[in-house]
Design a protein around this motif. Structure first.
Motif, PDB file in Angstrom:
ATOM      1  N   GLN A 128       0.820  -1.208   0.000  1.00 47.07           N
ATOM      2  CA  GLN A 128       0.000   0.000   0.000  1.00 47.07           C
ATOM      3  C   GLN A 128       0.855   1.260   0.000  1.00 47.07           C
ATOM      4  O   GLN A 128       1.884   1.337   0.669  1.00 47.07           O
ATOM      5  CB  GLN A 128      -0.915   0.005   1.222  1.00 47.07           C
ATOM      6  CG  GLN A 128      -1.913   1.169   1.249  1.00 47.07           C
ATOM      7  CD  GLN A 128      -2.906   1.024   2.378  1.00 47.07           C
ATOM      8  OE1 GLN A 128      -3.178  -0.082   2.832  1.00 47.07           O
ATOM      9  NE2 GLN A 128      -3.459   2.132   2.841  1.00 47.07           N
ATOM     10  N   PHE A 130       0.675   5.854  -1.307  1.00 46.81           N
ATOM     11  CA  PHE A 130      -0.112   7.088  -1.319  1.00 46.81           C
ATOM     12  C   PHE A 130       0.136   7.856  -2.616  1.00 46.81           C
ATOM     13  O   PHE A 130       1.281   7.997  -3.059  1.00 46.81           O
ATOM     14  CB  PHE A 130       0.270   7.981  -0.133  1.00 46.81           C
ATOM     15  CG  PHE A 130       0.053   7.344   1.212  1.00 46.81           C
ATOM     16  CD1 PHE A 130      -1.189   7.399   1.831  1.00 46.81           C
ATOM     17  CD2 PHE A 130       1.091   6.680   1.857  1.00 46.81           C
ATOM     18  CE1 PHE A 130      -1.387   6.810   3.065  1.00 46.81           C
ATOM     19  CE2 PHE A 130       0.897   6.091   3.088  1.00 46.81           C
ATOM     20  CZ  PHE A 130      -0.340   6.155   3.698  1.00 46.81           C
ATOM     21  N   ALA A 141       5.153  10.379   3.083  1.00 48.22           N
ATOM     22  CA  ALA A 141       3.901  10.100   3.778  1.00 48.22           C
ATOM     23  C   ALA A 141       3.924  10.617   5.208  1.00 48.22           C
ATOM     24  O   ALA A 141       2.864  10.844   5.808  1.00 48.22           O
ATOM     25  CB  ALA A 141       3.629   8.590   3.773  1.00 48.22           C
ATOM     26  N   VAL A 149      -8.157  11.682   3.156  1.00 47.72           N
ATOM     27  CA  VAL A 149      -7.654  10.552   2.377  1.00 47.72           C
ATOM     28  C   VAL A 149      -8.805   9.805   1.713  1.00 47.72           C
ATOM     29  O   VAL A 149      -9.715   9.312   2.387  1.00 47.72           O
ATOM     30  CB  VAL A 149      -6.862   9.571   3.280  1.00 47.72           C
ATOM     31  CG1 VAL A 149      -6.272   8.440   2.439  1.00 47.72           C
ATOM     32  CG2 VAL A 149      -5.767  10.304   4.045  1.00 47.72           C
ATOM     33  N   ILE A 151     -10.377   6.607   0.043  1.00 46.10           N
ATOM     34  CA  ILE A 151     -10.115   5.200   0.259  1.00 46.10           C
ATOM     35  C   ILE A 151     -11.326   4.379  -0.171  1.00 46.10           C
ATOM     36  O   ILE A 151     -12.464   4.850  -0.084  1.00 46.10           O
ATOM     37  CB  ILE A 151      -9.772   4.940   1.751  1.00 46.10           C
ATOM     38  CG1 ILE A 151      -9.305   3.510   1.971  1.00 46.10           C
ATOM     39  CG2 ILE A 151     -10.946   5.271   2.644  1.00 46.10           C
ATOM     40  CD1 ILE A 151      -8.733   3.290   3.354  1.00 46.10           C
ATOM     41  N   THR A 157      -6.910  -1.858   2.848  1.00 43.96           N
ATOM     42  CA  THR A 157      -6.278  -0.542   2.942  1.00 43.96           C
ATOM     43  C   THR A 157      -6.846   0.292   4.087  1.00 43.96           C
ATOM     44  O   THR A 157      -6.145   1.148   4.638  1.00 43.96           O
ATOM     45  CB  THR A 157      -6.433   0.238   1.617  1.00 43.96           C
ATOM     46  OG1 THR A 157      -7.811   0.287   1.264  1.00 43.96           O
ATOM     47  CG2 THR A 157      -5.655  -0.424   0.506  1.00 43.96           C
ATOM     48  N   LEU A 161      -4.297   1.842   6.725  1.00 39.03           N
ATOM     49  CA  LEU A 161      -4.233   3.302   6.839  1.00 39.03           C
ATOM     50  C   LEU A 161      -4.350   3.726   8.301  1.00 39.03           C
ATOM     51  O   LEU A 161      -3.550   4.549   8.789  1.00 39.03           O
ATOM     52  CB  LEU A 161      -5.353   3.937   6.014  1.00 39.03           C
ATOM     53  CG  LEU A 161      -5.435   5.466   6.033  1.00 39.03           C
ATOM     54  CD1 LEU A 161      -4.221   6.074   5.345  1.00 39.03           C
ATOM     55  CD2 LEU A 161      -6.733   5.933   5.354  1.00 39.03           C
ATOM     56  N   VAL A 194      -5.248  13.111  -0.571  1.00 39.89           N
ATOM     57  CA  VAL A 194      -4.454  11.906  -0.822  1.00 39.89           C
ATOM     58  C   VAL A 194      -5.372  10.766  -1.244  1.00 39.89           C
ATOM     59  O   VAL A 194      -6.499  10.652  -0.765  1.00 39.89           O
ATOM     60  CB  VAL A 194      -3.695  11.467   0.468  1.00 39.89           C
ATOM     61  CG1 VAL A 194      -2.758  10.307   0.173  1.00 39.89           C
ATOM     62  CG2 VAL A 194      -2.949  12.632   1.071  1.00 39.89           C
ATOM     63  N   THR A 196      -5.194   6.597  -1.252  1.00 37.79           N
ATOM     64  CA  THR A 196      -4.375   5.472  -0.816  1.00 37.79           C
ATOM     65  C   THR A 196      -4.947   4.158  -1.334  1.00 37.79           C
ATOM     66  O   THR A 196      -6.169   3.973  -1.391  1.00 37.79           O
ATOM     67  CB  THR A 196      -4.243   5.417   0.720  1.00 37.79           C
ATOM     68  OG1 THR A 196      -3.294   4.392   1.079  1.00 37.79           O
ATOM     69  CG2 THR A 196      -5.576   5.099   1.388  1.00 37.79           C
ATOM     70  N   SER A 197      -4.058   3.274  -1.750  1.00 40.42           N
ATOM     71  CA  SER A 197      -4.423   1.946  -2.221  1.00 40.42           C
ATOM     72  C   SER A 197      -3.123   1.178  -2.428  1.00 40.42           C
ATOM     73  O   SER A 197      -2.034   1.677  -2.121  1.00 40.42           O
ATOM     74  CB  SER A 197      -5.218   2.033  -3.534  1.00 40.42           C
ATOM     75  OG  SER A 197      -5.697   0.752  -3.902  1.00 40.42           O
ATOM     76  N   GLN A 199       0.049   0.062  -4.374  1.00 43.34           N
ATOM     77  CA  GLN A 199       0.796   0.907  -5.300  1.00 43.34           C
ATOM     78  C   GLN A 199       0.453   0.609  -6.756  1.00 43.34           C
ATOM     79  O   GLN A 199       0.369   1.522  -7.573  1.00 43.34           O
ATOM     80  CB  GLN A 199       2.296   0.759  -5.059  1.00 43.34           C
ATOM     81  CG  GLN A 199       2.800   1.568  -3.872  1.00 43.34           C
ATOM     82  CD  GLN A 199       4.280   1.868  -3.972  1.00 43.34           C
ATOM     83  OE1 GLN A 199       5.043   1.148  -4.611  1.00 43.34           O
ATOM     84  NE2 GLN A 199       4.710   2.933  -3.343  1.00 43.34           N
ATOM     85  N   LEU A 202      -2.543   2.443  -7.594  1.00 40.59           N
ATOM     86  CA  LEU A 202      -2.292   3.885  -7.701  1.00 40.59           C
ATOM     87  C   LEU A 202      -1.755   4.245  -9.082  1.00 40.59           C
ATOM     88  O   LEU A 202      -2.166   5.240  -9.687  1.00 40.59           O
ATOM     89  CB  LEU A 202      -1.316   4.335  -6.614  1.00 40.59           C
ATOM     90  CG  LEU A 202      -1.804   4.196  -5.167  1.00 40.59           C
ATOM     91  CD1 LEU A 202      -0.727   4.672  -4.196  1.00 40.59           C
ATOM     92  CD2 LEU A 202      -3.109   4.969  -4.947  1.00 40.59           C
TER      93      LEU A 202
END
Length: 340
Positions: A128, A130, A141, A149, A151, A157, A161, A194, A196-197, A199, A202
């Motif tokens: 994970q 950002f 981060a 964020v 999500i 995640t 997080l 942001v 997040t997940s 990579q 992302l």
């Protein structure tokens, strides 16, 4: 009373064994009779499972499904793809709506032990991260204290997080969505600072921005996310088929067998190659498949490396390096048991 209890216990055990035995060939028989594999995928994630304008699905998770269809039915195109949200995916598999789930899903202890499901391997090692807008001026981060964020709900995640921000002594405001498309739309519209997940996700979602270069993935990786296909528990034959389909692709890359040189490799004297392509041994019979089951996979879908590069590699919009997903012989951790 003891005799009665013992007899009942024996009866229950026998019934349980009988039920398990009855399930042994259930999925394979159903898929074979139907002539089509029903595969659960995401609602749309470039590089992993994503439909084009004509409804044709592509991606590394899609190719896992196609590889299973090639092994079982001899036709990689004999797949019906069912798009599922993170919330829907496990229920769809548990209920029998789909035969296999191949949808960027993280293998965890809880999922492996409490949902009646089995993970069959890892087709992508992830972690994970950002995604932030470059004009936010953030390079780490650890600078995200107080951030909002975006999500996706129903994913690992969320917990990762919360754990990360708590450990770092930082605060954040979650903005929760049901699908990955909604998260990137929320990010693009300024609903959050942001996104997040995993990579890989992302990099995929960044391609959906009007200007992908306006956002950057931060360097921190805050979790282990081994992603892979999932099947129902209680059907060991189907579990083995899906598991060894992926292992065959990894072994094929290690042995240098590709979709382009397969005909040449069919004439090889290397015992490991002969067992994989089916010119020696009874590997297919052990799985309940034809002797050339793995050769069909490589011919129609390719080895693991071909699958990776075609969908998420450096020549794709995602431009993801092999990294951990390189073979163990090339500095990565992709490793499959031998076919013998």
């Amino acid at each position: 009373m003891k005799r009665i209890a013992a007899a009942l216990a024996t009866g229950v055990a026998t019934l349980a064994l009988s039920s398990t035995a009855a399930l042994a060939d259930e999925t394979l028989d159903a898929v074979t009779e139907r002539g089509e594999l029903v595969c659960g995928v995401s609602t749309g994630l470039p590089g992993f499972s994503n439909p084009d304008d004509s409804g044709n699905w592509t991606g590394i998770d899609v190719d896992v499904c196609r590889a299973v269809a090639a092994a079982v039915l001899g036709d990689a195109d004999a797949v019906k793809f069912v798009p599922l949200t993170a919330k829907e995916r496990f229920t769809a598999l548990q209920s029998g709506e789909i035969d296999v789930l191949s949808r960027n899903t993280t293998w965890t202890l809880t999922r492996d032990t409490s949902l009646g499901l089995n993970f069959t391997g890892t087709n992508y090692y992830d972690g994970q991260g950002f995604l932030v807008k470059k004009d936010l001026g953030v390079t780490s981060a650890t600078e995200l204290d107080g951030a909002s964020v975006c999500i996706q709900s129903g994913t690992t995640t969320e917990l990762n997080l919360a754990d990360y921000f708590r450990f770092q002594g930082m605060e954040y405001s979650p903005v929760v969505f049901d699908t990955s498309d909604q998260t990137v739309q929320g990010f693009a519209s300024g609903r959050c600072d942001v996104l997040t997940s995993d990579q890989s996700q992302l990099y995929a979602l960044r391609t959906k921005l009007d200007n992908p270069d306006s956002a950057v993935v931060l360097p921190e990786v805050i979790s282990k996310e081994p992603l892979g296909p999932v099947v129902r528990q209680g059907d060991d034959q189907w579990f083995n088929i899906v598991k060894w389909t992926l292992f065959a692709q990894i072994n094929a890359e290690e042995l240098g067998i590709t979709s382009e040189n397969l005909d040449e490799m069919m004439e090889s004297d290397n015992p490991s190659i002969k067992r994989l392509v089916g010119t020696e041994g009874d590997m297919g019979e052990k799985l309940g498949l034809s002797s050339d089951w793995a050769a069909k996979i490589v011919a129609q879908v390719g080895n693991y490396g071909e699958m990776f590069e075609r969908n998420v590699g450096m020549d794709t919009p995602l431009q993801i390096e092999r990294g951990l997903n390189a073979l163990w012989t090339n500095g990565g951790i992709q490793y499959a048991p031998p076919i013998r």
